[in-house]
Design an enzyme around this catalytic site. Structure first.
Site: not given
Length: 507
Positions: A284, A468
């Site tokens: 996403d 991340e």
């Protein structure tokens, strides 16, 4: 079968008027902050106080929220950046900071308590995430933390037993969707780590329930009804897609979804479901899901049959067959062996695009191949579903198009979304590396892994953090894109980095 979630009410259900005031008023820069907050008293008391006070002179919404809720902290912020600390030591310290015990069983909070300690990714992600966790477990196993590996697998089994499936994360507002179903891989990892084949038998009921969840609705499909929730009927068999059982704005991205719907001419409910389905994918967002790569409003996730999801479902069917064989149930073992073989055939005949020489996603309604190439194509090689010729084409494509100075890039499209160029992500590095190794392209795999490790270490050297995601086109540059700032911690980065360092012999 719908899975009732009445026992886990969501923030918008608990605090309807207050929720709307906070989120539409942009009280917090991150929409996730309020839905993760822990109330200091019961919902009825807070709602009554809000209705009584909201119209009074001098009412201040920020002060009301602060008086009635404990706002969440950023996870892993307790470890001060220190680029002089060896990265292995940094990761070992992070495991402790990222470990949580869900002792908070507050029925008015969104966090779902778990029976065992668990690892969170880090940053704004203060709960477990389903597909993230497998790649984190790879690092925990490499660190000798078999106890945490076992705890995490048991927690996911608990979620299957209590909810009927593994949600996106252990939050009430995530309980309308799952994520890439890697529970079978976690069970396999635990069995390998402990040397105990009985692990497959112990978690067989949960593996079967996971499969039932993803295949729910398949019995009702006909030639005139080709899709039902996460299932698509194709060539007399079944494939899977991503879905979400809600068509409302995401609670954790409420403001963003409302703003996008206001700019779009599409029916809002359709748009919201496609956004949510992309969250179930874990990507996403990405051009994989967009009709127009530069317009998030063109998202069409539910019209995509993803190659990675179906390769993972093949693995689930294979593990189920193996588990039933260990149980001595030859009939069920044969049934799942047949289903895995059927899905393998569909992957070979439907998902491989001879024109590009790549495995691709398929697009409904006519099952044409997507023109958006991505590292999702690595999954058939990760699970050894491909032919030798296909593997040669895959290795060539990785070398000529996807390998960048800092690792393998996610897609070849720069859309501004975080799961596109110029970004790379730890889980896809591991899947690509393993897929190349499985077919003997070890030198190419190690070269890509080395670039990723060097990129991680370059950013660590300048920031003292493990992040991340990474910009793989400009080594050492902080990655961007997406709905929020890049997060540090970070579970799957730690896990894959440790594995790569072990594989490459880096101390």
């Amino acid at each position: 079968m719908m899975y009732p979630m009445a026992e886990y009410p969501t923030p918008d259900q608990l605090y309807a008027e207050l929720f709307e005031a906070v989120q539409s008023g942009h009280l917090f820069a991150d929409s996730k902050t309020f839905v993760d907050a822990v109330p200091k008293t019961d919902a009825a008391t807070i709602n009554r106080a809000f209705r009584e006070q909201v119209g009074q002179p001098g009412f201040a919404l920020p002060a009301f929220v602060e008086a009635n809720f404990d706002l969440p902290a950023t996870t892993a912020s307790g470890l001060a950046p220190d680029s002089g600390r060896p990265v292995r030591d940094h990761i070992e310290q992070l495991w402790g900071l990222l470990t949580r015990v869900a002792e908070n069983d507050n029925p008015n909070a969104s966090l779902i308590a778990l029976p065992h300690p668990f690892i969170v990714p880090g940053g704004r992600f203060r709960e477990i995430y389903y597909w993230d966790s497998y790649f984190t477990l790879l690092g925990l196993a490499a660190s000798g933390r078999t106890d945490l590996v076992a705890h995490m697998v048991a927690n996911f089994a608990y979620l299957i037993d209590t909810i009927g499936f593994i949600p996106n994360g252990n939050r009430s507002y995530f309980c309308t969707r799952s994520q890439l179903p890697l529970f079978a891989l976690m069970v396999e990892l635990l069995a390998e780590t402990t040397g105990d084949e009985n692990v497959y038998r112990r978690f067989l009921p949960q593996l079967e329930q996971e499969y039932r969840f993803w295949m729910d609705g398949s019995a009702q499909l006909t030639d005139n009804l080709s899709t039902a929730r996460r299932v698509v009927a194709v060539d007399g068999g079944h494939l899977n897609r991503f879905w979400d059982d809600s068509d409302l704005p995401r609670q954790e991205s409420h403001s963003e979804d409302l703003a996008l719907a206001a700019r779009s001419a599409r029916p809002a409910a359709e748009l919201y479901r496609d956004l949510r389905a992309a969250c179930e994918s874990g990507w996403d967002f990405s051009a994989r899901w967009l009709a127009d790569p530069q317009d998030l409003g063109s998202i069409r996730t539910t019209e995509v049959i993803p190659v990675d999801l179906n390769a993972v479902m093949y693995k689930l069917e294979s593990v189920l067959a193996h588990s039933h064989r260990l149980q001595g149930d030859k009939q069920r073992a044969a049934r799942f062996t047949e289903r895995a073989a059927q899905r393998r055939h569909l992957l070979q005949t439907r998902f491989f695009d001879a024109q590009t020489g790549c495995f691709t996603d398929l697009l409904l309604p006519d099952l044409r191949p997507s023109t958006t190439l991505s590292l999702a194509m690595a999954y058939p090689f990760f699970f050894e579903l491909a032919t030798r010729r296909q593997a040669q084409q895959f290795a060539q494509k990785m070398q000529s198009a996807f390998l960048k100075p800092g690792g393998w890039v996610t897609t070849l499209i720069d859309s501004g979304q975080q799961w596109d160029s110029p970004n790379g992500w730890a889980p896809l590095q591991w899947v690509t590396y393993t897929g190349l190794c499985n077919y003997g392209f070890t030198a190419e795999a190690r070269a890509g892994a080395r670039r990723w490790v060097d990129n991680n270490l370059a950013v660590y050297g300048s920031t003292g953090k493990l992040l991340e995601k990474y910009n793989v086109e400009q080594v050492g540059r902080i990655a961007g894109g997406g709905e929020y700032a890049v997060q540090d911690g970070f579970g799957w980065t730690n896990g894959v980095l440790l594995r790569f360092m072990d594989q490459l012999g880096i101390p």
